[in-house]
Design an enzyme around this catalytic site. Structure first.
Site, PDB file in Angstrom:
ATOM      1  N   ALA A 174       0.850  -1.290  -0.041  1.00  0.00           N
ATOM      2  CA  ALA A 174       0.036   0.053   0.192  1.00  0.00           C
ATOM      3  C   ALA A 174       0.827   1.293  -0.006  1.00  0.00           C
ATOM      4  O   ALA A 174       0.606   2.102   0.820  1.00  0.00           O
ATOM      5  CB  ALA A 174      -0.763  -0.006   1.235  1.00  0.00           C
ATOM      6  N   CYS A 180      18.267   3.908  -6.645  1.00  0.00           N
ATOM      7  CA  CYS A 180      17.658   4.894  -6.517  1.00  0.00           C
ATOM      8  C   CYS A 180      18.340   6.174  -5.870  1.00  0.00           C
ATOM      9  O   CYS A 180      18.443   6.355  -4.639  1.00  0.00           O
ATOM     10  CB  CYS A 180      16.163   4.656  -5.670  1.00  0.00           C
ATOM     11  SG  CYS A 180      15.232   6.000  -5.818  1.00  0.00           S
ATOM     12  N   LYS A 185       7.996  20.763  -5.870  1.00  0.00           N
ATOM     13  CA  LYS A 185       7.927  19.443  -5.142  1.00  0.00           C
ATOM     14  C   LYS A 185       7.005  19.519  -3.869  1.00  0.00           C
ATOM     15  O   LYS A 185       6.361  18.483  -3.528  1.00  0.00           O
ATOM     16  CB  LYS A 185       9.483  19.275  -4.551  1.00  0.00           C
ATOM     17  CG  LYS A 185       9.870  17.905  -3.951  1.00  0.00           C
ATOM     18  CD  LYS A 185       9.646  16.508  -4.832  1.00  0.00           C
ATOM     19  CE  LYS A 185      10.075  15.414  -4.119  1.00  0.00           C
ATOM     20  NZ  LYS A 185      11.194  14.894  -4.314  1.00  0.00           N
ATOM     21  N   CYS A 195      11.027  13.460 -12.553  1.00  0.00           N
ATOM     22  CA  CYS A 195      11.646  13.504 -11.462  1.00  0.00           C
ATOM     23  C   CYS A 195      11.690  14.935 -11.101  1.00  0.00           C
ATOM     24  O   CYS A 195      12.284  15.716 -11.803  1.00  0.00           O
ATOM     25  CB  CYS A 195      12.938  12.763 -11.495  1.00  0.00           C
ATOM     26  SG  CYS A 195      13.987  12.823  -9.899  1.00  0.00           S
ATOM     27  N   GLY A 229       8.628   7.550  -9.596  1.00  0.00           N
ATOM     28  CA  GLY A 229       7.010   7.939  -9.207  1.00  0.00           C
ATOM     29  C   GLY A 229       6.137   7.667 -10.503  1.00  0.00           C
ATOM     30  O   GLY A 229       5.333   6.773 -10.493  1.00  0.00           O
TER      31      GLY A 229
END
Length: 425
Positions: A9, A161, A390, A355, A322
């Protein structure tokens, strides 16, 4: 009536559940299973580690919001996946049957790969989890009380990452400048990347020149091709390699504070399923995001197997960012809906990358379509607007997850005008 279970989740699992409900309607059951009972917006963790956010700012209870969409939630660890029997065995003793399964667990943070690393019994901090970020903030406060020292930030071998490492270095720098103590601390960026700005992607536009310039401007030294192999209290041991993989220099770096992103692996229950994963436990999927062996299992997000872009002297992984994850999720959901409707699944994701890297008071934005070269579009810009963007995105995404919408119409329309879509035509 079909039962679709989403395992995980996070930034993949929550949107998957909402998209499933939207596309399938009320005629099918949807269950989300997650080890923790709360959602955390992981991209905000670097801010928590300097005290700019608290846990309550970036997390919320899951069941309250899923229940509004008639989605069942189970807060328990999955101990075993019986892929042949389409069952999940839970830590609480429950057995959950499914017709279709979406694995969106995220990764296991594999601190054990480097001796002495990690926040639990090791000597380095992490911003990969909200609890880790809180611990990093405690360590940072102690560093500030000390009044001076050496800060090391970077990424371990096989990390995939790199963005959060760059972000955290610049955010730390910005916070110390605000406190007017930046001149008291030396900073070094230590990364497994072959060059600054590689990002596991072979660079995006002029990310190399842009990030090298930013590091210089912020007085942050760097070591690339760094094969970190051990950490002791206050010491990081890394071997710097040449482009040919030969030893350039051995470094024994004394530090007062270190945050090193770890390598990732697949979570135990997923990795244990025969034929589902690669040797590191990441789920093998086809272009439909479906397991080639288990046709009712789909997967999206950081937990899927994507081979490295290229061979590098020190192992580097391919990041799953994302918007790319949202593209994967939308593809998987559409294909499950087609299967339930008796149609042949055919939907593939664009794997587009957007990004926003925050630098504390400015930032850099990268767009790569698709993420893996050759690309149709590459775009990189920097400025204060990225920092503001952001912040806005953080608020927007958390609100979207509470409201129960994966891709509102206006978001889809704006992205389409920019030439960015989740799915291939």
């Amino acid at each position: 009536m079909a039962h679709v279970v989403v395992l995980g989740a996070g930034t993949g699992g929550m949107p998957a559940a909402y998209e499933l409900r939207e596309i399938l309607g009320k005629g099918h059951d949807i269950t989300v299973i997650n080890e923790r009972d709360y959602f955390q917006f992981i991209p905000s963790n670097p801010w928590i580690a300097v005290g700019w956010r608290t846990r309550s700012d970036i997390s919320f209870p899951i069941e309250k919001y899923l229940s509004r969409k008639k989605i069942k939630f189970i807060a328990s660890r999955c101990n075993k996946i019986d892929a042949n029997g389409s069952k999940l065995h839970m830590d609480n003793g429950e057995v959950v049957n499914y017709d279709y399964l979406i694995i969106a667990t995220g990764p296991k943070l594999f601190f054990d790969e480097v001796e002495g690393s990690g926040p639990h019994g090791g000597h380095t901090q992490s911003v990969c989890d909200v609890t880790h970020a809180e611990q990093a903030y405690e360590a940072y406060q102690k560093l500030l009380e000390k009044g001076s020292g050496h800060i090391v930030v970077g990424a371990m071998p096989a990390a995939s990452c790199f963005g959060p490492a760059y972000e955290f270095a610049f955010i730390l720098d910005a916070d110390m400048r605000k406190r007017k103590v930046r001149d008291k601390f030396k900073m070094t960026y230590v990364t497994s990347e072959p060059y600054i700005g590689h990002l596991g992607l072979g660079g995006v536009g002029d990310s190399k020149g842009m990030l090298e310039s930013e590091l210089r401007n912020h007085h942050i030294n760097w070591i690339t091709n760094a094969k970190t192999h051990k950490v002791e209290a206050g010491k990081l041991f890394t071997t710097e390699l040449t482009a040919k993989g030969e030893v350039e220099e051995e470094h024994e770096i004394a530090f007062d504070f270190a945050m090193m992103l770890p390598a990732f692996k697949g979570v135990e229950a997923v990795a244990a399923v025969e034929g589902l994963c690669n040797p590191r436990g990441f789920v093998i999927v086809d272009e439909l995001h479906r397991s080639p062996k288990y046709k009712n299992i789909y997967s999206a997000g950081v937990c899927i197997a994507i081979p490295p872009l290229e061979a590098t002297p020190v192992a580097t992984g391919m990041p799953k960012t994302g918007y790319m994850i949202e593209s994967m999720v939308t593809s998987a959901v559409h294909n499950i809906a087609d299967e339930i409707a008796g149609k042949e699944p055919h939907t593939t994701g664009t794997w587009s990358t957007i990004c926003l890297a925050d630098f504390g008071d400015s930032g850099a934005a990268f767009v790569a379509i698709p993420q893996i070269p050759p690309r149709n579009m590459v775009w990189a810009k920097k400025g204060k607007w990225v920092h503001l963007a952001k912040i806005a995105f953080e608020k927007y995404f958390i609100r979207k997850m509470k409201k129960g919408s994966s891709e509102p119409f206006y978001e889809k329309s704006i992205m389409k005008m920019l030439g960015i879509t989740r799915l291939n035509d």
